[in-house]
Design a protein around this motif. Structure first.
Motif, mmCIF file in Angstrom:
data_model
loop_
_atom_site.group_PDB
_atom_site.id
_atom_site.type_symbol
_atom_site.label_atom_id
_atom_site.label_comp_id
_atom_site.label_asym_id
_atom_site.label_seq_id
_atom_site.Cartn_x
_atom_site.Cartn_y
_atom_site.Cartn_z
ATOM 1 N N VAL A 192 6.160 5.550 0.379
ATOM 2 C CA VAL A 192 7.314 4.979 1.105
ATOM 3 C C VAL A 192 8.598 5.455 0.445
ATOM 4 N N ASN A 193 8.620 5.344 -0.873
ATOM 5 C CA ASN A 193 9.805 5.792 -1.624
ATOM 6 C C ASN A 193 10.054 7.279 -1.408
ATOM 7 N N ASP A 194 8.957 8.041 -1.554
ATOM 8 C CA ASP A 194 9.101 9.496 -1.485
ATOM 9 C C ASP A 194 9.535 9.950 -0.089
ATOM 10 N N ASP A 250 0.836 -1.213 0.000
ATOM 11 C CA ASP A 250 0.000 0.000 0.000
ATOM 12 C C ASP A 250 0.867 1.258 0.000
ATOM 13 N N HIS A 251 0.422 2.223 -0.749
ATOM 14 C CA HIS A 251 1.068 3.543 -0.800
ATOM 15 C C HIS A 251 2.587 3.429 -0.936
ATOM 16 N N PHE A 252 3.006 2.607 -1.820
ATOM 17 C CA PHE A 252 4.443 2.349 -1.934
ATOM 18 C C PHE A 252 5.197 3.577 -2.448
ATOM 19 N N LYS A 253 4.514 4.318 -3.295
ATOM 20 C CA LYS A 253 5.142 5.538 -3.829
ATOM 21 C C LYS A 253 5.522 6.469 -2.662
ATOM 22 N N GLY A 262 12.441 1.593 0.126
ATOM 23 C CA GLY A 262 11.459 0.895 -0.726
ATOM 24 C C GLY A 262 11.995 -0.456 -1.174
ATOM 25 N N ASP A 263 13.259 -0.451 -1.608
ATOM 26 C CA ASP A 263 13.882 -1.717 -2.032
ATOM 27 C C ASP A 263 13.917 -2.723 -0.879
ATOM 28 N N ASP A 264 14.266 -2.221 0.302
ATOM 29 C CA ASP A 264 14.345 -3.116 1.474
ATOM 30 C C ASP A 264 12.976 -3.728 1.768
ATOM 31 N N ALA A 295 6.030 -14.947 -7.372
ATOM 32 C CA ALA A 295 6.782 -14.051 -8.255
ATOM 33 C C ALA A 295 6.541 -12.602 -7.867
ATOM 34 N N ARG A 296 7.515 -11.786 -8.236
ATOM 35 C CA ARG A 296 7.275 -10.335 -8.195
ATOM 36 C C ARG A 296 6.964 -9.949 -9.631
ATOM 37 N N LEU A 297 5.733 -9.520 -9.838
ATOM 38 C CA LEU A 297 5.319 -9.245 -11.224
ATOM 39 C C LEU A 297 5.971 -7.980 -11.752
HETATM 40 N N1 LIG Z 1 12.087 1.295 -4.311
HETATM 41 C C1 LIG Z 1 11.523 0.806 -5.427
HETATM 42 N N2 LIG Z 1 10.408 1.379 -5.894
HETATM 43 C C2 LIG Z 1 9.821 0.867 -7.000
HETATM 44 C C3 LIG Z 1 10.368 -0.237 -7.672
HETATM 45 N N3 LIG Z 1 9.563 -0.520 -8.727
HETATM 46 C C4 LIG Z 1 8.567 0.371 -8.719
HETATM 47 N N4 LIG Z 1 8.700 1.216 -7.643
HETATM 48 C C5 LIG Z 1 7.866 2.353 -7.264
HETATM 49 O O1 LIG Z 1 6.640 1.845 -6.785
HETATM 50 C C6 LIG Z 1 5.702 2.909 -6.838
HETATM 51 C C7 LIG Z 1 4.327 2.352 -7.196
HETATM 52 O O2 LIG Z 1 3.426 3.369 -7.005
HETATM 53 P P1 LIG Z 1 1.894 3.261 -7.349
HETATM 54 O O3 LIG Z 1 1.703 2.339 -8.528
HETATM 55 O O4 LIG Z 1 1.361 4.664 -7.475
HETATM 56 O O5 LIG Z 1 1.261 2.501 -6.148
HETATM 57 P P2 LIG Z 1 1.149 2.864 -4.596
HETATM 58 O O6 LIG Z 1 1.816 4.153 -4.253
HETATM 59 O O7 LIG Z 1 1.631 1.655 -3.843
HETATM 60 O O8 LIG Z 1 -0.395 3.030 -4.401
HETATM 61 P P3 LIG Z 1 -1.436 1.870 -4.133
HETATM 62 O O9 LIG Z 1 -0.952 0.630 -4.812
HETATM 63 O O10 LIG Z 1 -2.721 2.385 -4.734
HETATM 64 O O11 LIG Z 1 -1.536 1.687 -2.665
HETATM 65 C C8 LIG Z 1 6.237 3.922 -7.825
HETATM 66 O O12 LIG Z 1 6.626 5.093 -7.146
HETATM 67 C C9 LIG Z 1 7.477 3.246 -8.400
HETATM 68 O O13 LIG Z 1 8.512 4.167 -8.674
HETATM 69 C C10 LIG Z 1 11.570 -0.792 -7.171
HETATM 70 O O14 LIG Z 1 12.110 -1.777 -7.691
HETATM 71 N N5 LIG Z 1 12.102 -0.267 -6.041
#
Ligand SMILES: Nc1nc2c(ncn2[C@@H]2O[C@H](COP(=O)(O)OP(=O)(O)OP(=O)(O)O)[C@@H](O)[C@H]2O)c(=O)[nH]1
Length: 394
Positions: free
Chosen positions: A272-274, A267-270, A281-283, A303-305
């Motif tokens: 986490v990165n930001d 969830d909200h992975f973007k 995020g990688d961890d 798998a990681r899709l």
């Molecule tokens: N650290 C890291 N980030 C990645 C990788 N692959 C993709 N991402 C990031 O994953 C994020 C996915 O964001 P979204 O598709 O908007 O999804 P989300 O923020 O998790 O939102 P929801 O799925 O709706 O909860 C993007 O910011 C990508 O840059 C990776 O290998 N490593």
């Protein structure tokens, strides 16, 4: 290549080791590192590659016998007691045996032909008629080209053992009937065993080379289909392995459990990165891969899709089992990522009669979408394609 193996170890490159260790390594064959199904494939592959060479060698032996018969008739070479015309006729008959080796599909029939061929050729080339002048050293030398070539080409161990047996028997018969060549018995047996030893060594080299090349190709196959960050399969690897595994039966037994597909997404992975940086995020991705691997059951294909999307085909799991698995992964991940407040949503689809992978994936994705849109940090089960809802948590 059987695609449902685990990753097959490190790449076999040029290994640095002492010559002695390298020689000894030939005795610890790479075959032992192959799965039985892969070994069988490699045996079949080697048979198909060596078959034309074997047929050619057999034809060569027959031509040699015809030639010797002709030269004996002309008085250019000494005979060993068989009428030259008989040598020519037998040689011509033997010239047809490569066809049998070529067209016969049953390996034991091919082997029987080869053994009979070896016995007949051995008699005419190096086992003299009792009482004949033993002009044998070079003839035996010519005949012993055959064991070297054949041992290098024989693939199955049983075939090799039987072939060696026939050659030893011929040598014994020849010594019993006519003694050894002028160089003496000790020299003769040294010669026979050196011939067999070199032939065996060539065979060992060939099969070792084949096994290593096969392992290399398997390694490359897995490398191309594995996600380096999580150690799980990537999309193309998962599609290949999962589709193949769905199509495979259960060894004649009727599968009572339909299998399930679990689709997980951070969830909200973007965010986490930001907020915490790309490394965090990688961890988190690597952690999720580790949790999935530690929780997955037998017959699970994970798998990681791509991005933060993970998928697991639980080939023989019931919906309840798949649910328990996904729930444990979700809880473990939430715990491991407590500091970042990172959570997981998931959609589950139970396989329906005859359903293919893409349809299961689509339904699980719909369930995941609903889990996301109804608050995240939860699992939902996809409705069946006839619209009947599931409740796996019950
Ligand atoms: N650290 C890291 N980030 C990645 C990788 N692959 C993709 N991402 C990031 O994953 C994020 C996915 O964001 P979204 O598709 O908007 O999804 P989300 O923020 O998790 O939102 P929801 O799925 O709706 O909860 C993007 O910011 C990508 O840059 C990776 O290998 N490593």
């Amino acid at each position: 290549m059987s695609t449902d193996d685990t990753v097959a170890g490190p790449l076999l490159g040029r290994e640095r080791r002492s010559p002695l260790r390298a020689m000894l390594a030939l005795f610890r064959s790479s075959w032992s590192r192959l799965e039985p199904a892969d070994r069988q494939k490699l045996v079949n592959l080697q048979v198909s590659v060596t078959q034309p060479a074997m047929a050619t060698v057999m034809l060569g032996g027959a031509v040699l016998l015809v030639l010797l018969g002709c030269l004996e008739a002309l008085g250019w070479v000494a005979g060993i007691g068989y009428p030259p015309a008989l040598s020519v006729v037998v040689g011509l008959v033997l010239a047809f045996t490569p066809l049998l080796v070529w067209y016969q599909t049953r390996w034991y029939v091919r082997l029987a032909v080869l053994l009979a061929y070896t016995a007949v050729l051995g008699v005419f080339l190096s086992v003299p008629m009792p009482g004949a002048i033993p002009q044998l050293a070079f003839r035996t030398g010519l005949f012993n080209m055959l064991p070297i070539a054949m041992l290098a080409l024989l693939v199955r161990r049983r075939a090799m053992a039987l072939f060696v047996g026939v050659v030893l028997l011929l040598s014994l018969v020849r010594v019993e009937l006519h003694g050894a060549p002028a160089s003496g018995q000790t020299m003769y047996w040294l010669y026979v065993f050196a011939t067999l030893g070199f032939g065996w060594m060539l065979r060992r080299y060939r099969s070792e080379f084949a096994a290593r090349a096969y392992l290399q190709s398997m390694n490359l196959w897995w490398q191309a289909r594995t996600d380096p960050l999580t150690g799980l399969l990537n999309r193309s690897g998962w599609e290949a392995v999962a589709a193949q595994s769905l199509g495979r039966g259960t060894g004649g037994r009727v599968r009572t459990r339909p299998g399930c597909l679990v689709f997980l997404d951070i969830d909200h992975f973007k965010q986490v990165n930001d907020t915490h940086g790309h490394q965090a995020g990688d961890d988190a991705l690597a952690e999720l891969g580790r949790i999935i691997r530690s929780r997955e059951g037998k017959d699970y294909i994970a798998a990681r899709l791509g991005g933060e999307e993970f998928v697991v085909l639980a080939r023989t799991a019931s919906l309840q089992e798949a649910w328990r698995f996904a729930e444990r992964v979700r809880a473990d991940f939430a715990l491991a990522q407590e500091a970042l407040g990172c959570t997981l949503s998931g959609g589950l689809a139970e396989r329906q009669q005859g359903e293919d992978l893409s349809s299961m994936l689509r339904r699980a994705d719909e369930a995941l979408y609903r889990a996301k849109s109804t608050g995240r940090d939860r699992l939902l089960v996809a409705a069946r394609s006839d619209g009947v809802p599931h409740d796996a948590s019950a």
